[in-house]
Design an enzyme around this catalytic site. Structure first.
Site, PDB file in Angstrom:
ATOM      1  N   THR A  91      -8.954  -1.158   1.201  1.00  0.00           N
ATOM      2  CA  THR A  91     -10.372  -1.061   1.537  1.00  0.00           C
ATOM      3  C   THR A  91     -10.963   0.254   1.026  1.00  0.00           C
ATOM      4  OG1 THR A  91      -9.545  -1.908   3.642  1.00  0.00           O
ATOM      5  CG2 THR A  91     -11.906  -1.626   3.463  1.00  0.00           C
ATOM      6  N   ARG A 121      -3.887 -16.218   6.821  1.00  0.00           N
ATOM      7  CA  ARG A 121      -4.610 -15.506   7.875  1.00  0.00           C
ATOM      8  C   ARG A 121      -5.320 -16.464   8.836  1.00  0.00           C
ATOM      9  NH1 ARG A 121      -7.777 -11.339   5.370  1.00  0.00           N
ATOM     10  NH2 ARG A 121      -8.117 -10.702   7.494  1.00  0.00           N
ATOM     11  N   ARG A 137     -15.866  -6.926   4.349  1.00  0.00           N
ATOM     12  CA  ARG A 137     -15.598  -5.616   3.739  1.00  0.00           C
ATOM     13  C   ARG A 137     -15.660  -5.669   2.208  1.00  0.00           C
ATOM     14  NH1 ARG A 137      -9.986  -5.415   6.731  1.00  0.00           N
ATOM     15  NH2 ARG A 137     -10.324  -7.603   6.269  1.00  0.00           N
ATOM     16  N   ASP A 170       2.093  -6.814   2.263  1.00  0.00           N
ATOM     17  CA  ASP A 170       0.923  -6.011   2.624  1.00  0.00           C
ATOM     18  C   ASP A 170       1.416  -4.746   3.342  1.00  0.00           C
ATOM     19  OD1 ASP A 170      -1.752  -5.353   2.745  1.00  0.00           O
ATOM     20  OD2 ASP A 170      -2.241  -6.692   4.406  1.00  0.00           O
ATOM     21  N   HIS A 198       0.867  -1.189   0.000  1.00  0.00           N
ATOM     22  CA  HIS A 198       0.000   0.000   0.000  1.00  0.00           C
ATOM     23  C   HIS A 198       0.900   1.234   0.000  1.00  0.00           C
ATOM     24  CE1 HIS A 198      -3.555  -2.486   0.478  1.00  0.00           C
ATOM     25  NE2 HIS A 198      -2.884  -3.176   1.382  1.00  0.00           N
TER      26      HIS A 198
HETATM   27 ZN    ZN Z   1      -5.789  -7.181   1.770  1.00  0.00          ZN
END
Ligand code: ZN
Length: 389
Positions: A98, A226, A162, A285, A62
Site C-alpha cells: 500500500t 479473500r 486503497r 503475502d 513484503h
Molecule cells: Zn495485497
C-alpha cells in the site's frame, strides 16, 4: 557435495525412490542407486521414509516490511533469512504494498540483494499499489530491461478502496508495458495484481483478455480467497478463460474472517470445480501486517504475516483437504516457476538449482532445506541465519 539417498522424489511429479546428487549449487545426477564413492568429498543424507520436493517459490513477499495502514507505528519490520528458509522457501519475489512512499524500489532492490547474498534466490516486482506505477528509472519497461532482479510489476491494486482506481485502459497499459519489458529482457513480465473486496472483482483482467492480444500468463491476481464471491469469480476466470489465480496463505486459519476461504480448501474447491492444477498458485503475502487473536478470538493487536504459512497450506491441502501431493506441490513450485519464467526453479531434475526440501513421508514435517546446494535447515533446525540474527 551432498548425496540424498533413498528419498521418494516428487519433482513435483512422483518419480519413486531415488538418489539425488547435489553439487556446485545444482542437481548433478539422479538415479535409482548412486554410489557414494563415485564423487570425492560427498556427504550422505539419509532420505529413507522421506519425500524430496523442490524448494518452494513464494511470489509475493513484503521483504522490506509492509503495513503502515494504522499509522507509522504499524509499519512491519524487514524479513529475516530464517523467516523464509524455515518454511522450505528458497525463492522469493519481493514487493512493495500500500505504501509506495516510505517503501521505495531502491530499498526493495537492496533488500533483495542482501537476501541473495545470504543464500536464497530473490527477485522483485517494480511498483506498488499505485498507478501511475512508481518505478526506479521512471518507466516499467526500463526497470524490466535494465534491472536484473525485476521480473514484473506489482502488486497493482484494483477493486479496492486503497487502489488508485485506474481505468481499464490504464490497467491494460501496465500489463502491456510489463509484457513487452519481459520480452525485451528475456524475463517473465508478470503483473501481480492485488485484488480487493470491490464488486468489479476480475473485470479488468477479463477486459485485457477480451480486448487485447495479451495472454493470461502475464497476469496473476492474488488474494483470490479473500471472499467466497471473489473465489467463485476466480474459478470461473481460470476455468473458462484460461486465467491463473493465486491464493494467499498467511491469514490465521483458526480465526479466518467468515467470508474468507482457507488457501488449502480453496485449492481443493478449485480443482474439484475443474480448474487445471497448472493454473493455481499460492503465495504468503508474508511480512505484511496481520491481526492477531487470542484463543477465544479476541483481537490482541497487529502481527506480521508469515512466509512459513506457504508450506503449512500446501501440507494442509494434502493432509486435511485430500489434495494429491503433486497437485498441492505444483501450486508452490513449478506453477509459480512457469509464470515467473524461472527454468532452473520449481522442479527436481538434473541441471536445476539445488533448492530442495526433505520432509517426513507421513507428516510432511520439514527435516532438511537446501538452497542453491547449501544446507540451510537440518533436523528441523535452522543452520543458516541472516546477518543480524
Ligand atoms: Zn495485497
Amino acid at each position: 557435495m551432498y548425496l540424498i539417498k533413498n528419498a521418494e522424489v516428487y519433482a513435483p511429479e512422483s518419480l519413486g525412490v531415488m538418489d539425488v546428487l547435489v553439487g556446485g549449487g545444482q542437481i548433478l545426477k539422479m538415479a535409482k542407486d548412486l554410489p557414494a564413492e563415485e564423487a570425492y568429498d560427498v556427504e550422505v543424507i539419509d532420505g529413507s521414509g522421506k519425500v524430496l520436493v523442490p524448494g518452494l517459490i513464494d511470489a509475493h513477499v513484503h521483504i522490506l516490511g509492509g503495513g503502515g495502514e494504522g499509522g507509522a507505528k504499524t509499519r512491519t519490520p524487514e524479513i529475516m533469512l530464517s523467516d523464509i528458509i524455515s518454511g522450505g522457501v528458497t525463492t522469493v519475489v519481493g514487493c512493495l504494498g500500500t505504501d509506495g512512499c516510505t517503501r521505495t524500489m531502491s530499498n526493495l532492490l537492496a533488500k533483495a540483494k542482501g537476501l541473495e547474498e545470504e543464500g536464497i534466490t530473490t527477485y522483485v516486482y517494480t511498483g506498488s499499489y499505485q498507478v501511475p506505477v512508481r518505478t526506479l528509472t521512471g518507466k516499467i519497461m526500463d526497470d524490466m530491461i535494465l534491472l536484473e532482479k525485476v521480473v514484473g510489476t506489482g502488486e497493482i491494486a484494483i477493486s479496492d478502496h486503497r487502489s488508485s482506481q485506474p481505468s481499464k485502459k490504464e490497467f491494460a497499459r501496465i500489463v502491456a508495458d510489463t509484457r513487452v519489458g519481459g520480452i525485451l529482457s528475456g524475463k517473465a513480465g508478470l503483473v501481480n495484481i492485488h485484488m480487493g473486496d470491490g464488486e468489479n472483482r476480475l473485470k479488468f483482467l477479463r477486459y485485457v483478455l477480451k480486448k487485447t492480444e495479451i495472454p493470461a500468463s502475464n497476469m496473476l491476481p492474488t488474494h483470490i480467497n479473500r471472499s467466497r464471491a471473489l473465489m467463485e469469480d476466480g474459478i470461473d476466470y481460470a476455468k473458462n478463460l484460461g486465467g491463473y489465480i493465486d491464493l494467499t496463505t498467511s491469514s490465521d486459519p483458526d480465526f479466518l474472517d467468515p467470508d474468507e476461504v482457507k488457501a488449502s480448501t480453496g485449492l481443493k474447491t478449485a480443482l474439484d470445480e475443474g480448474v487445471s492444477e497448472d493454473h493455481v498458485t499460492f503465495s504468503s503475502d508474508g511480512q505484511g501486517s496481520l491481526p492477531v487473536f487470542d484463543s477465544h478470538g479476541k483481537f490482541l493487536g497487529l502481527g506480521v504475516g508469515k512466509v512459513t504459512s506457504l508450506y503449512r497450506e500446501m501440507r494442509d491441502a494434502v493432509l486435511t483437504d485430500g489434495v494429491p501431493l503433486t497437485a498441492a506441490l505444483k501450486a508452490v513450485t513449478c506453477n509459480p516457476a512457469a509464470l515467473l519464467k524461472l527454468p532452473k526453479k520449481g522442479r527436481i531434475e538434473e541441471g536445476t538449482d539445488g533448492d530442495l526440501v526433505l520432509a517426513d513421508r507421513k507428516t510432511l514435517e520439514i527435516a532438511v532445506v537446501m538452497a542453491k546446494g547449501r544446507v540451510m535447515v537440518r533436523d528441523g533446525q535452522v543452520l543458516a541465519k541472516g546477518t543480524f540474527e
